[in-house]
Structure formats: structure tokens, C-alpha cells
Design a protein around this motif. Sequence first.
Motif, short mmCIF file in Angstrom:
data_model
loop_
_atom_site.label_atom_id
_atom_site.label_comp_id
_atom_site.label_asym_id
_atom_site.label_seq_id
_atom_site.Cartn_x
_atom_site.Cartn_y
_atom_site.Cartn_z
N SER A 53 -0.94 -2.49 5.19
CA SER A 53 -0.35 -2.80 3.89
C SER A 53 -0.81 -4.20 3.52
O SER A 53 -1.09 -5.02 4.41
CB SER A 53 1.18 -2.75 3.98
N THR A 54 -0.86 -4.49 2.26
CA THR A 54 -1.29 -5.82 1.82
C THR A 54 -0.35 -6.92 2.31
O THR A 54 -0.73 -8.08 2.36
CB THR A 54 -1.41 -5.91 0.29
N ASP A 68 -0.73 -1.24 -2.61
CA ASP A 68 -0.38 -2.06 -1.46
C ASP A 68 -1.06 -1.57 -0.18
O ASP A 68 -0.75 -2.04 0.91
CB ASP A 68 1.14 -2.10 -1.27
#
Length: 115
Positions: A8-9, A101
Motif C-alpha cells: 500500500s502507498t 493506494d
Amino acid sequence: MTQQIVASTTDLEPEEAKLVELQAADGAMVPVALVRDADGDFHAISDICSHGAVSLSDGEVEGCRVECWLHGSQFDLRTGKPLQLPATRPVPVYPVTVDGDKVLVDIDAPLAAVS
């Protein structure tokens, strides 16, 4: 294989790296260093230093480079090229896509290869 979701970011802060193991089209597992540079951009390079065969994800990230913790070789995150000795050979670099994301990497389509 195509792109694989690796993180995920929010999993990495700027100038941070982590090891991810991805499965190539031939079934082999490939160790990849997922790295977020100082500007917040994501990069994926081989996790194995071309000089000392140690994990680059354990090294220090500064700007757009990662330093091997064992002998101090540095690699450009965009090209995989060594920027500091003792490494003289580049490491593979893989395409990264950020979709919302999710951070995705395609290890079957390297942007640069070890020569």
C-alpha cells in the motif's frame, strides 16, 4: 505474469525500503527491494547487490539511491546503475505502477538488466 500488488502507498515512508518476494512467470521467486525515494516516488530493484550478494532493502536510502550495507556500494533507483564502488555491475530495475493506494510491480518486464 503481469503486475503484482506488493504494498500500500502507506506502507513505506520516504527514504525507506522493504523486501518483497514475487513470483516470476517461470515460477521462480524473485527478491525485490521496494523503495520509496526522498520525493515519495516508488521504485523496485533487485534486492541482491551485484557486488556482495546481500540484501539492498537492508541498506540506507538517500535521495534516489540505495546503499548496500555491507561494502557501501550505491545504486541509482531509476536505472540500477552503480554509483559508488566496489559494485561495477547494475542491478535489475522493474516497472512500478501506483493505482490508488496500491503499489504494483511487474518483474517479468525489467526496465534494466544486469550486464
